[in-house]
Design an enzyme around this catalytic site. Structure first.
Site, PDB file in Angstrom:
ATOM      1  N   SER A 301       0.819  -1.215   0.000  1.00  0.00           N
ATOM      2  CA  SER A 301       0.000   0.000   0.000  1.00  0.00           C
ATOM      3  C   SER A 301       0.854   1.266   0.000  1.00  0.00           C
ATOM      4  O   SER A 301       1.531   1.555  -0.973  1.00  0.00           O
ATOM      5  CB  SER A 301      -0.956  -0.044   1.204  1.00  0.00           C
ATOM      6  OG  SER A 301      -1.929   0.954   1.131  1.00  0.00           O
ATOM      7  N   ASP A 312       9.989   5.289 -10.177  1.00  0.00           N
ATOM      8  CA  ASP A 312       9.509   5.851 -11.440  1.00  0.00           C
ATOM      9  C   ASP A 312      10.152   7.189 -11.773  1.00  0.00           C
ATOM     10  O   ASP A 312      10.220   7.580 -12.945  1.00  0.00           O
ATOM     11  CB  ASP A 312       7.995   6.024 -11.402  1.00  0.00           C
ATOM     12  CG  ASP A 312       7.262   4.697 -11.586  1.00  0.00           C
ATOM     13  OD1 ASP A 312       7.919   3.640 -11.465  1.00  0.00           O
ATOM     14  OD2 ASP A 312       6.055   4.718 -11.847  1.00  0.00           O
ATOM     15  N   LYS A 326      -0.593  -4.157  -3.418  1.00  0.00           N
ATOM     16  CA  LYS A 326      -1.889  -3.571  -3.045  1.00  0.00           C
ATOM     17  C   LYS A 326      -1.983  -2.174  -3.646  1.00  0.00           C
ATOM     18  O   LYS A 326      -1.322  -1.249  -3.202  1.00  0.00           O
ATOM     19  CB  LYS A 326      -2.064  -3.489  -1.531  1.00  0.00           C
ATOM     20  CG  LYS A 326      -3.402  -2.862  -1.107  1.00  0.00           C
ATOM     21  CD  LYS A 326      -3.503  -2.740   0.413  1.00  0.00           C
ATOM     22  CE  LYS A 326      -4.847  -2.146   0.825  1.00  0.00           C
ATOM     23  NZ  LYS A 326      -5.003  -0.741   0.435  1.00  0.00           N
TER      24      LYS A 326
END
Length: 532
Positions: A301, A312, A326
Site C-alpha cells: 500500500s 519511477d 496492493k
C-alpha cells in the site's frame, strides 16, 4: 479528495438498509406458502425481503443486528480483499495505529505460561512513572484476575486501555519480592511511533526503519532526517520491509521530502472518484542525496506508493524482493452504532501510470496465500522467477523498465537466505517459544545484561553459550517440539542470532532488536554496497 456521497455505492446502501432495519411493507408479501413476492423495480428488494422473512418466520429467535454485521462483512469481502467491515468493539483498535496514539497505561506485554508479563514499559508513560518495571507479572487489573485464567491479548488491552485521566488498579508480582505490589495508574496518551529505528550506519550513511504510515509519521520522519543530517548523513537507507502501509496522506508527505519539486508522487482514480494527482513541492529536506529503499513481500500500500514514486522518478534504488501488490484505496465511513466500513473507492497509480494491484480473481484465500505461492515458484530465491506481465511494462524518464500488475519489482534483487533455513526455528517462532525463553532469560539476568550499558555494546560483546542453546532445546522438548534430526551448525548460529536479538529487544526495545539483526542483514549489506 472529494468525499463521495453514500448512495453512490451499492454495498453501503445495502449495509445502511440492514442496519436501519427498514420495514419493506408492500414490497414483500407471502401470499401463499413457499412463495415470496417482491418489487422487481427495487434492486434491494430481495435482500430486504430476506431479512424481514427471517425475522418473522425463522424457527428460532435471531439476533438481527449480529446477522446484519455478518452479512455486511461478507458482502464487502465479495467485492475485493481490502474492503472490510469493522465492528464497534474493534474500531478503536483499528484506528489507534493510524492515529499514532492511544490511551492506556503504557506497557508492552506478552502472555507467557498463562501469565501477563511486562516486556517493556514505554518511556515517560504512566506505568513507568508509577514504578512498573519490565519483567513484572500483572496478576490482577481493574478487579479482574489475569493470571491462570486463559486471558487473551484482547482481554488485556480491553482492561488496560481507557480514557486519558481515568484510573486503573493493578497488582504485580516482581521477581525477588514475596509480596504482591499494588499500583493505581492514571491512564494517559501513549504514542505509537512510526519509526522503529533511526541511526547512522557509518560516517555518512543514515538509516530509518519506518513501521507504518500514520498521522504522526511525517513529523517523526522530518525529526529523524534533521538528527541524521547533524550527524553528517550524506545518503539514506529507508527500510520499508514489513511495512503494510497506512494513510495515503502520510505517504504523500513523506514522498514530498524525497522528490524534487514538480515530480509526480502518484495519482488516484475510480469509477466515482475523479483523477487526483499528487505532486512534490519545494519543501523537501532530502531531495537530491543518494537514496536506497528496502522492500519485501510484506511492504504494501503506502509503502508501495513511496517505492513506486522513487523508482519511477529515477530518484533512488529499490533493493529487496517484490512487494505485496496492493494498489487499492479505501475510504472509511462510520455507522451511528460505532461500527465502520472501509470501502475501496479508487486505485492508485505510480508516476509512470502503472497500477501495482495484483489479481484477486481467485478469491481472498488465494490472495492472502501469495507469500506461500511465491516460495513455491522460487520467486524468493531467484529474480528470474518473478512473474511480470509483458503488456504492463513501463519506462522511466531515464529509460529504465518498470512493471505493473502485481507489486514493485526491485531494481536490485536480494534472495532469501535458504542456506540456513530451519524448520525447527520456524516452529519455535510460530509457537512463541523463542520469545518466551528470551523473556525468561532476560528476566533472570537483567542485572548482568544492564552492565552492557547499551545495545551496541551488547551486540559487540555478548555471545550465547552452547549451554544456553542446550537449555533452550530442552525447554522446547518439554513443549513437545524436538530438534530436527539434521541440524547443522548454520542452524544453531541462526537460532542463536534470533535469540540474541530478542534478548536485546527485551532490554533496549526495537533499537536493540534491529541492532543485532542488522549484523547479518544481507539486504542492508546490499544497500551499503550500492551507496559506496
Amino acid at each position: 479528495m472529494n468525499r463521495p456521497k453514500f448512495y453512490i455505492y451499492l454495498p453501503i446502501v445495502f449495509a445502511l438498509l440492514l442496519m436501519a432495519g427498514i420495514y419493506i411493507g408492500s414490497t414483500f408479501r407471502t401470499n401463499q406458502p413457499g412463495v415470496v413476492t417482491m418489487d422487481a423495480t427495487n434492486p434491494y428488494s430481495k435482500v430486504e425481503g430476506l431479512m424481514h422473512y427471517i425475522q418473522e418466520q425463522y424457527v428460532d429467535s435471531v439476533d438481527m443486528n449480529a446477522l446484519s454485521d455478518k452479512i455486511i462483512a461478507q458482502t464487502l469481502q465479495n467485492l475485493d480483499p481490502h474492503s472490510s467491515y469493522i465492528s464497534a468493539a474493534e474500531l478503536q483498535d483499528a484506528l489507534d495505529p493510524l492515529e499514532g496514539k492511544f490511551s492506556g497505561v503504557g506497557i508492552q506485554f506478552s502472555i507467557i505460561d498463562d501469565t501477563l508479563c511486562v516486556i517493556a514499559v514505554i518511556g515517560g508513560g504512566p506505568a513507568e512513572k508509577m514504578g512498573v518495571l519490565a519483567g513484572d507479572k500483572i496478576i490482577k487489573a481493574a478487579g479482574k484476575n489475569l493470571a491462570g485464567v486463559g486471558a487473551t491479548n484482547r482481554d488485556v488491552t480491553t482492561t488496560l486501555k481507557g480514557e486519558a485521566g481515568s484510573k486503573v488498579k493493578i497488582t504485580v508480582k516482581r521477581t525477588g519480592q514475596k509480596k504482591l505490589i499494588p499500583f493505581t495508574i492514571t491512564r494517559g496518551e501513549i504514542p505509537i511511533h512510526s519509526i522503529d529505528l533511526s541511526k547512522m550506519l557509518n560516517d555518512s550513511i543514515g538509516y530509518i526503519k519506518l513501521a507504518r504510515f500514520a498521522r504522526t509519521s511525517h513529523d517523526e520522519f522530518v525529526d529523524a532526517l534533521k538528527k541524521l543530517n547533524k550527524k553528517g548523513m550524506k545518503a539514506l537507507v529507508l527500510d520499508l520491509r514489513g511495512n503494510g502501509g497506512g494513510l495515503l496522506t502520510a505517504a504523500n508527505k513523506l514522498c514530498d521530502e524525497l522528490l524534487e519539486e514538480g515530480m509526480q508522487i502518484a495519482y488516484t482514480e475510480g469509477k466515482s472518484s475523479p483523477r487526483e494527482d499528487y505532486v512534490a513541492t519545494k519543501k523537501g529536506r532530502f531531495k537530491t542525496q543518494p537514496l536506497v529503499i528496502l522492500i519485501d513481500g510484506n511492504s504494501a500500500s503506502a509503502s508501495e506508493i513511496m517505492a513506486g514514486a522513487v523508482q519511477d522518478n529515477d530518484r533512488g534504488t529499490i533493493i529487496g524482493r517484490r512487494s505485496f501488490g496492493k494498489g487499492l484505496v479505501q475510504e472509511q465511513s462510520q455507522f451511528e452504532d460505532g461500527s465502520a466500513l472501509r470501502l475501496t473507492k479508487a486505485r492508485y497509480y505510480t508516476p509512470t501510470g502503472r497500477c501495482i494491484q495484483r489479481t484477486y480473481e481467485n478469491g481472498a484465500e488465494d490472495y492472502y496465500n501469495e507469500a506461500y505461492n511465491r516460495s513455491v515458484t522460487g520467486e524468493l530465491e531467484t529474480a528470474d522467477s518473478i512473474k511480470v506481465v509483458d503488456s504492463l511494462v513501463f519506462t522511466t524518464p531515464k529509460g529504465k523498465k518498470v512493471y505493473g500488475g502485481g507489486g514493485i519489482v526491485p531494481d536490485v534483487f536480494v534472495p532469501v537466505d535458504t542456506g540456513s533455513v530451519s524448520l525447527f526455528l520456524s516452529q519455535v517462532v510460530a509457537m512463541g517459544y523463542l520469545n518466551e525463553f528470551a523473556f525468561s532469560y532476560t528476566n533472570r539476568h537483567r542485572k548482568t545484561l544492564k552492565a552492557f550499558k547499551n545495545a551496541d555494546l551488547f551486540n559487540e560483546q555478548f555471545t550465547l553459550s552452547e549451554a544456553l542453546l542446550q537449555e533452550f532445546y530442552t525447554y522446547c522438548s518439554s513443549k513437545g517440539i524436538e530438534r530436527e534430526k539434521v541440524h547443522t551448525a548454520g542452524n544453531d548460529d541462526l537460532l542463536a542470532h534470533h535469540l540474541k536479538a530478542l534478548i536485546a529487544r527485551n532490554m533496549w526495545n526495537a533499537y536493540g532488536y534491529y541492532t543485532v539483526m542488522q549484523s547479518k542483514d544481507k539486504m542492508l549489506k546490499a544497500a551499503l554496497l550500492q551507496l559506496q
